[in-house]
Design a protein around this motif. Structure first.
Motif, PDB file in Angstrom:
ATOM      1  N   PRO A   1       0.804  -1.240   0.000  1.00 53.63           N
ATOM      2  CA  PRO A   1       0.000   0.000   0.000  1.00 53.63           C
ATOM      3  C   PRO A   1       0.828   1.276   0.000  1.00 53.63           C
ATOM      4  O   PRO A   1       0.265   2.375   0.006  1.00 53.63           O
ATOM      5  CB  PRO A   1      -0.815  -0.114   1.302  1.00 53.63           C
ATOM      6  N   LEU A   2       2.169   1.157   0.007  1.00 57.18           N
ATOM      7  CA  LEU A   2       3.002   2.355   0.114  1.00 57.18           C
ATOM      8  C   LEU A   2       2.993   3.202  -1.162  1.00 57.18           C
ATOM      9  O   LEU A   2       3.155   4.419  -1.098  1.00 57.18           O
ATOM     10  CB  LEU A   2       4.436   1.984   0.486  1.00 57.18           C
ATOM     11  N   VAL A   3       2.793   2.577  -2.337  1.00 56.16           N
ATOM     12  CA  VAL A   3       2.762   3.358  -3.591  1.00 56.16           C
ATOM     13  C   VAL A   3       1.570   4.317  -3.587  1.00 56.16           C
ATOM     14  O   VAL A   3       1.742   5.529  -3.779  1.00 56.16           O
ATOM     15  CB  VAL A   3       2.751   2.434  -4.830  1.00 56.16           C
ATOM     16  N   PRO A   4       0.313   3.840  -3.353  1.00 55.27           N
ATOM     17  CA  PRO A   4      -0.797   4.808  -3.267  1.00 55.27           C
ATOM     18  C   PRO A   4      -0.681   5.746  -2.068  1.00 55.27           C
ATOM     19  O   PRO A   4      -1.161   6.875  -2.123  1.00 55.27           O
ATOM     20  CB  PRO A   4      -2.051   3.926  -3.163  1.00 55.27           C
ATOM     21  N   LEU A   5      -0.036   5.288  -0.992  1.00 59.29           N
ATOM     22  CA  LEU A   5       0.149   6.158   0.178  1.00 59.29           C
ATOM     23  C   LEU A   5       1.076   7.333  -0.157  1.00 59.29           C
ATOM     24  O   LEU A   5       0.850   8.460   0.304  1.00 59.29           O
ATOM     25  CB  LEU A   5       0.704   5.355   1.354  1.00 59.29           C
ATOM     26  N   VAL A   6       2.098   7.075  -0.964  1.00 57.57           N
ATOM     27  CA  VAL A   6       2.988   8.159  -1.425  1.00 57.57           C
ATOM     28  C   VAL A   6       2.172   9.204  -2.191  1.00 57.57           C
ATOM     29  O   VAL A   6       2.351  10.418  -2.001  1.00 57.57           O
ATOM     30  CB  VAL A   6       4.128   7.601  -2.301  1.00 57.57           C
TER      31      VAL A   6
END
Length: 554
Positions: free
Chosen positions: A258-263
């Motif tokens: 989920p870190l890509v959309p969180l960025v």
């Protein structure tokens, strides 16, 4: 006989979890399109700002624990330590509930600060709404792990589907109510993220129903038998240490996803405003950018399905030390993934405008969608190669590679969004997955010995996709000329043009692959019902007849 029965049970269990996971992912990919149609780009923006952060906290609170619990429970029951199995369940329950409440308090109390960090104070209420599910979902994770430890996968599968189904229905109904009664996109977004709570309730109720139904069968060995067997029961400390030992690596691996959309949640709106865009326009732009997410998710659906089959297939070959079989399966998996990911990327890029209008009602964010479409090819290859590496026992390598991709994404977002807006964010996503995919494929070549060269993997598919692209552009132009004066509704017009062009492109690409030899009989046999598909293609002379042994030896 016992081993054969256990193998059948394992395969059956894996199939149940695989089907349930795919159904859940399909529901998760599709619902955002009708949700955006109801709540608009602002509603989608609210949802996509909040949900990646919730997913991250949820992974920290639960990921790895169902597998860890199932492993410990099955091990303790196997050696006759039923007290240890019960203790593992109790310790895990207390630990995860405490962890869930901790993250609930952290998110609920910190919501105003997080909203400020995201550049939008109005996100405080949606952040607090999603926090309510954090104490509940760990309970479902505990019960799923306990059932899996007893080789009963059905409760996990049914509860996953029930949770996702209730969540999706709640999202759409609450969005419809919020927009029709209050015309409030933020309220629609709040309802959408709160849907995790009724979804969690549904999952827990399903699992408790199975618990009540099967409670007499879960622990068949009595305490007296355990004591007489001479097996020493585990202490609470031993259980907790074992839980952390198994769960933490899985948690760290899952945390990257989920870190890509969180960025994007943290940087896009802030960078757009920093570059001079008004706050309201920045939110609309972010919502338009988020339209690409379900399409990319849907485009990677095959790779996710293939990955589920790859892990046990590669694991089996690795256990038997069949290195040639590992290399062969890896090569076929990469080639098949490339064959499907390539036309999906080019097709979406060429038809971004009609598809955007068809699904979302207008052409906002079309340029970003066209750029994002190339994420599909790199994401599918990344997922497939990750499945190969996991099958080889290299579980953390794909997570590390994707984390490197996330760092690339963050740096490029900060550099490109002020320059090119959401198109810059789209390009940074593509490049991030390109880096992760490249590192994964290099690792696959290193550990499996697979020969993944551009010539044998990419040349013929590239020729086929160029032929497809020419036909798609010609058909799109022809359909637009034919229906332009007949169909007055813009959305219906783009729907007709898009569907005709997609259908023509798919047929041409398949025929081009078969004629150029880009898709072989062996490749088709690798697919589900592959032999039947190959026989059908041979019958209609799209595939050459299979040569007999005598013909091969001439």
């Amino acid at each position: 006989m016992g081993q054969e029965k256990a193998s059948v049970q394992f395969v059956k269990g894996a199939a149940i979890l695989g089907v349930a996971g795919l159904v859940s992912k399909l529901l998760g990919a599709v619902y955002r399109i009708p949700y955006q149609n109801i709540a608009g780009d602002i509603g989608l923006y609210v949802y996509m700002q909040v949900y990646p952060l919730y997913t991250t906290l949820l992974i920290l609170a639960t990921a790895g624990f169902p597998i860890a619990i199932s492993k410990i429970v099955s091990e303790r029951v196997a050696v006759g330590d039923v007290i240890g199995a019960r203790r593992a369940f109790r310790v895990a329950s207390i630990s995860l509930v405490i962890l869930g409440f901790f993250f609930f308090l952290l998110l609920y109390s910190g919501a105003p600060l997080i909203a400020t960090f995201m550049g939008d104070q109005h996100l405080t209420t949606p952040l607090r709404a999603v926090a309510w599910s954090l104490p509940l979902v760990p309970m479902a994770a505990i019960l799923r792990g306990y059932f899996q430890g007893h080789q009963n996968m059905m409760p996990t599968g049914v509860s996953q589907v029930a949770e996702q189904l209730i969540r999706v229905v709640f999202i759409l109904l609450s969005a419809f109510w919020a927009m029709n009664v209050y015309q409030d996109a933020y309220l629609a977004g709040t309802g959408a993220v709160f849907a995790a709570f009724p979804g969690g309730v549904a999952a827990v109720l399903v699992l408790l129903w199975y618990w009540r139904k099967d409670k007499h069968n879960l622990l068949p060995i009595t305490t007296t038998q355990v004591q007489s067997s001479g097996v020493s029961a585990w202490t609470n400390r031993q259980v907790l240490q074992s839980l952390l030992y198994y769960a933490l690596p899985i948690c760290m691996g899952a945390l990257v996803l989920p870190l890509v959309p969180l960025v994007d949640s943290v940087t896009v709106v802030n960078m757009l405003q920093w570059s001079g865009m008004h706050e309201d326009l920045a939110k609309l732009a972010k919502g338009a950018f988020d339209r690409g997410q379900p399409l990319i998710q849907f485009g990677t659906f095959f790779a996710t399905s293939l990955s589920l089959a790859l892990v046990p297939a590669i694991s089996e070959a690795a256990a038997q030390r069949q290195n040639k079989l590992i290399a062969n399966r890896s090569e076929v998996a990469i080639r098949l993934t490339f064959l499907l990911g390539l036309p999906a990327s080019f097709g979406l890029a060429l038809l971004a405008e009609p598809i955007n209008v068809m699904l979302y009602g207008d052409d906002k964010g079309t340029q970003a969608l066209a750029i994002q479409s190339f994420t599909i090819i790199f994401a599918t290859l990344s997922i497939a190669s990750a499945g190969i590496l996991q099958g080889m026992g290299r579980v953390m390598r794909p997570a590390r590679n994707l984390f490197i991709g996330v760092v690339v994404k963050l740096v490029l977002n900060l550099a490109l969004v002020p320059l090119w807006g959401i198109a810059g964010a789209a390009l940074s996503t593509v490049l991030a997955y390109l880096v992760a995919m490249g590192l994964n494929v290099l690792a696959v070549k290193k550990y499996t010995g697979a020969k993944i060269g551009l010539r044998q993997t990419a040349l013929r598919p590239f020729i086929s996709v160029i032929m497809m692209s020419v036909v798609v552009l010609v058909v799109e132009w022809g359909a637009a000329a034919l229906f332009g004066k007949v169909v007055t509704s813009e959305r219906l017009f783009h729907t007709i043009v898009g569907l005709i062009a997609v259908g023509a492109g798919a047929v041409v690409y398949l025929l081009a692959l078969l004629k150029t030899g880009g898709l072989t009989r062996n490749d088709i046999h690798f697919l589900p019902k592959g032999k039947r598909i190959a026989a059908l293609l041979t019958k209609f002379q799209f595939l050459p007849k299979e040569r007999t042994v005598v013909e091969r030896n001439r």
